[in-house]
Design a protein around this motif. Structure first.
Motif, mmCIF file in Angstrom:
data_model
loop_
_atom_site.group_PDB
_atom_site.id
_atom_site.type_symbol
_atom_site.label_atom_id
_atom_site.label_comp_id
_atom_site.label_asym_id
_atom_site.label_seq_id
_atom_site.Cartn_x
_atom_site.Cartn_y
_atom_site.Cartn_z
ATOM 1 N N ALA A 26 0.770 -0.811 0.166
ATOM 2 C CA ALA A 26 0.282 -0.198 0.033
ATOM 3 C C ALA A 26 0.516 1.627 0.380
ATOM 4 C CB ALA A 26 -0.601 0.000 0.990
ATOM 5 N N ALA A 27 -0.029 2.447 -0.475
ATOM 6 C CA ALA A 27 1.498 3.270 -0.787
ATOM 7 C C ALA A 27 -0.043 4.336 -0.779
ATOM 8 C CB ALA A 27 2.267 3.947 -1.668
ATOM 9 N N GLU A 28 0.450 5.709 -0.178
ATOM 10 C CA GLU A 28 -1.102 7.167 -0.045
ATOM 11 C C GLU A 28 -0.548 7.866 -1.081
ATOM 12 O OE1 GLU A 28 -1.004 10.411 2.030
ATOM 13 O OE2 GLU A 28 0.101 9.370 3.601
ATOM 14 N N LEU A 29 -1.260 8.171 -2.270
ATOM 15 C CA LEU A 29 -0.630 8.886 -3.491
ATOM 16 C C LEU A 29 -1.041 10.121 -3.248
ATOM 17 C CD1 LEU A 29 -2.254 6.730 -5.882
ATOM 18 C CD2 LEU A 29 -0.425 6.702 -5.477
ATOM 19 N N GLN A 30 -0.054 10.991 -3.106
ATOM 20 C CA GLN A 30 0.486 12.478 -2.902
ATOM 21 C C GLN A 30 0.643 13.104 -5.057
ATOM 22 O OE1 GLN A 30 -0.199 14.755 -0.705
ATOM 23 N NE2 GLN A 30 0.254 13.768 0.642
ATOM 24 N N HIS A 31 -0.366 13.781 -5.233
ATOM 25 C CA HIS A 31 -0.589 14.538 -6.416
ATOM 26 C C HIS A 31 0.541 15.522 -6.786
ATOM 27 C CE1 HIS A 31 -1.825 15.532 -10.507
ATOM 28 N NE2 HIS A 31 -1.986 14.194 -10.485
ATOM 29 N N GLU A 32 1.139 15.277 -7.814
ATOM 30 C CA GLU A 32 2.561 16.648 -7.273
ATOM 31 C C GLU A 32 2.378 17.244 -9.483
ATOM 32 O OE1 GLU A 32 4.303 17.285 -4.569
ATOM 33 O OE2 GLU A 32 5.544 18.825 -6.598
ATOM 34 N N GLU A 33 2.435 18.226 -9.771
ATOM 35 C CA GLU A 33 3.103 18.992 -10.669
ATOM 36 C C GLU A 33 4.148 19.187 -10.834
ATOM 37 O OE1 GLU A 33 -0.613 21.802 -11.663
ATOM 38 O OE2 GLU A 33 -1.689 19.859 -12.199
ATOM 39 N N PRO A 34 5.295 18.360 -11.263
ATOM 40 C CA PRO A 34 6.691 18.909 -10.711
ATOM 41 C C PRO A 34 6.911 19.732 -11.479
ATOM 42 C CG PRO A 34 6.521 16.785 -12.456
ATOM 43 C CD PRO A 34 4.938 17.090 -12.055
ATOM 44 N N TRP A 35 6.638 20.349 -12.604
ATOM 45 C CA TRP A 35 6.675 21.925 -13.202
ATOM 46 C C TRP A 35 6.816 23.490 -12.937
ATOM 47 C CZ3 TRP A 35 3.415 18.067 -15.287
ATOM 48 C CH2 TRP A 35 2.125 18.610 -15.025
ATOM 49 N N LYS A 36 5.697 23.007 -11.290
ATOM 50 C CA LYS A 36 6.058 23.687 -10.101
ATOM 51 C C LYS A 36 6.792 24.004 -9.278
ATOM 52 C CE LYS A 36 0.616 24.362 -10.165
ATOM 53 N NZ LYS A 36 -0.984 23.730 -10.058
ATOM 54 N N ARG A 37 7.896 22.790 -9.683
ATOM 55 C CA ARG A 37 9.111 23.163 -8.641
ATOM 56 C C ARG A 37 8.924 23.774 -7.332
ATOM 57 N NH1 ARG A 37 13.170 22.121 -11.820
ATOM 58 N NH2 ARG A 37 14.756 23.307 -10.769
ATOM 59 N N ARG A 38 7.965 23.184 -6.786
ATOM 60 C CA ARG A 38 7.498 23.207 -4.956
ATOM 61 C C ARG A 38 8.332 23.231 -3.783
ATOM 62 N NH1 ARG A 38 5.107 20.341 -1.301
ATOM 63 N NH2 ARG A 38 4.997 18.314 -2.710
ATOM 64 N N ASP A 39 9.146 24.203 -3.131
ATOM 65 C CA ASP A 39 10.300 23.401 -2.539
ATOM 66 C C ASP A 39 9.757 22.317 -2.137
ATOM 67 O OD1 ASP A 39 11.449 26.365 -2.851
ATOM 68 O OD2 ASP A 39 10.931 27.489 -2.051
ATOM 69 N N ALA A 40 9.032 21.897 -1.267
ATOM 70 C CA ALA A 40 9.153 20.589 -0.282
ATOM 71 C C ALA A 40 9.310 19.912 -1.064
ATOM 72 C CB ALA A 40 8.084 20.312 0.376
ATOM 73 N N PHE A 41 9.259 19.568 -2.611
ATOM 74 C CA PHE A 41 9.240 18.575 -3.184
ATOM 75 C C PHE A 41 10.346 18.481 -4.451
ATOM 76 C CE2 PHE A 41 8.937 16.372 -7.661
ATOM 77 C CZ PHE A 41 8.730 15.266 -7.341
ATOM 78 N N LEU A 42 11.321 19.834 -4.242
ATOM 79 C CA LEU A 42 12.811 19.780 -4.520
ATOM 80 C C LEU A 42 13.804 19.541 -3.464
ATOM 81 C CD1 LEU A 42 12.868 23.477 -6.563
ATOM 82 C CD2 LEU A 42 12.801 20.643 -6.902
ATOM 83 N N ARG A 43 13.342 19.377 -1.915
ATOM 84 C CA ARG A 43 14.237 18.771 -1.302
ATOM 85 C C ARG A 43 13.351 16.979 -1.505
ATOM 86 N NH1 ARG A 43 12.473 23.875 1.567
ATOM 87 N NH2 ARG A 43 10.636 22.270 2.694
ATOM 88 N N LEU A 44 12.826 16.809 -1.905
ATOM 89 C CA LEU A 44 12.713 15.530 -2.104
ATOM 90 C C LEU A 44 13.397 15.062 -3.003
ATOM 91 C CD1 LEU A 44 9.157 14.053 -0.620
ATOM 92 C CD2 LEU A 44 11.198 13.753 0.771
ATOM 93 N N ASN A 45 13.345 15.596 -4.498
ATOM 94 C CA ASN A 45 13.825 15.542 -5.458
ATOM 95 C C ASN A 45 14.426 16.138 -5.746
ATOM 96 O OD1 ASN A 45 15.086 14.063 -8.088
ATOM 97 N ND2 ASN A 45 13.296 12.869 -8.364
ATOM 98 N N PRO A 46 15.716 16.225 -6.333
ATOM 99 C CA PRO A 46 16.433 18.330 -6.764
ATOM 100 C C PRO A 46 16.215 17.836 -8.618
ATOM 101 C CG PRO A 46 18.774 17.079 -5.735
ATOM 102 C CD PRO A 46 17.061 15.909 -5.192
ATOM 103 N N ALA A 47 16.237 16.548 -8.752
ATOM 104 C CA ALA A 47 15.995 16.778 -10.193
ATOM 105 C C ALA A 47 14.826 17.174 -10.361
ATOM 106 C CB ALA A 47 15.982 15.607 -10.606
ATOM 107 N N ALA A 48 13.518 17.403 -9.618
ATOM 108 C CA ALA A 48 12.422 17.842 -9.485
ATOM 109 C C ALA A 48 11.859 16.715 -10.807
ATOM 110 C CB ALA A 48 12.236 19.319 -9.964
ATOM 111 N N GLU A 49 11.266 15.634 -10.414
ATOM 112 C CA GLU A 49 11.243 15.135 -11.341
ATOM 113 C C GLU A 49 10.005 13.816 -10.607
ATOM 114 O OE1 GLU A 49 13.953 12.739 -13.311
ATOM 115 O OE2 GLU A 49 14.296 14.761 -14.674
#
Lengths: 222, 222
Positions: A26-49
């Protein structure tokens, strides 16, 4: 709880969802639009993908192929990356074929032009690019048909990551109505078997607001 | 005898040569121009890409990342893809960063415009494409410097496939004189250490006929 940062029409995200479901994880799904380059997401993956998996112990794993290797090592049963060094080569070769070559020559072009440009407000699809993608896809569908002439699944007699990779990629292009199945019966038969799997039915149930797939999209008898 | 089908200015080919040398494994090198689509080569790898390794038992392994996984499984000592599931994520993340992201944003553009077009008779380099590659490289060199602020090697304290991937990619761009080392001392220090390794010195000794690298290209004190 495991968390998967994904996008509904990102092929790699779909591959990971298929793999999680096939492994019964199981996994909780979090929908992400990577082109928005959200700070918290960039900290997870600096490749922004997308996709990025955050495992239950906090381990951050970016990228579909890397997540697949990680999950197959951490939760080896059932395995999806072969059963010895030689069979792993064939699974990884075909996984890379679809995740990289098919992506570059077909899926990324279609998704960038028809989905990302629209969601990110980058203007209209480029007709020449879409023509290139439409021309390139035949060769890949022929290759699927060729492989299945003497194999049950793409990399051999066992369902593998290669099938999930191809289905994840093709299902995104199919959402856009751009897979000429009628000209490629071998590939269509394989995809009908993929569509019947419970893992795939969950992925195919999702809809992006404002963008409808063709009627046959989630129908295993197409 | 193991055979490696490679091209002198193909980054992935260089990565495999570095890995073979670091592992102390011999291979006969076969120079291949994959754009010629030689029939015998297409039978080895229908994707028509170098590198391809043919192992001593005849196993055919295409693609740098897949060859690396195969060699690390078949000949695990010394290992270059981490020592547990979490460290393997970091090695594979950075390997993919350089083999895919850096390749797409920098190296493939430079090599296609300055080498492949010339060797394949496809006309002159496109100045706009080269400007894009020249702009993109700074971000990658900054990232190398950032990683090395608190690490000895790119993925941690041990030399890994990530270092070989970055060095294989950068050395091709450096052959073309297109790495602005003077603006990125952190990346330069790391690359100087890489250049001092015997594995790297062999790769840097090769010359493509009619195309000379800059004088500092194979000098560890640059």
């Amino acid at each position: 709880m495991r968390v998967l940062y994904h996008h509904l029409l990102d092929p790699g995200s779909r591959v990971v969802r298929l793999l999680l479901a096939e492994k019964g994880l199981a996994a909780e799904l979090q929908h992400e639009e990577p082109w928005k380059r959200r700070d918290a997401f960039l900290r997870l993956n600096p490749a922004a993908e997308v996709p990025v998996l955050v495992d239950e112990d906090g381990t951050v794993v970016p990228g579909a192929a890397i997540i697949a290797e990680y999950l197959d090592e951490r939760r080896p049963q059932p395995g999806f990356i072969g059963f010895n060094a030689v069979s792993r080569v064939e699974v990884r070769r075909l996984t890379a074929w679809f995740m990289q070559k098919f992506a570059r020559e077909v899926a990324d072009l279609q998704i960038e032009e028809k989905v990302v440009k629209r969601l990110a407000g980058l203007g209209f699809p480029d007709a020449a690019t879409i023509r290139v993608a439409n021309a390139n896809i035949h060769y890949h569908l022929d290759y699927i048909g060729y492989l299945l002439e003497d194999r049950k699944w793409l990399a051999g007699d066992i369902l593998s990551l290669a099938d999930l990779a191809a289905a994840g990629q093709l299902s995104c292009v199919d959402y856009l109505g751009s897979v000429p199945w009628e000209e490629h019966p071998g590939a269509r038969d394989w995809y009908a078997r993929m569509k019947s799997r419970p893992s795939m039915r969950a992925v195919l149930a999702d809809r992006l607001p404002g963008l409808r797939p063709p009627d046959y999209y989630d129908d295993p008898d197409f």
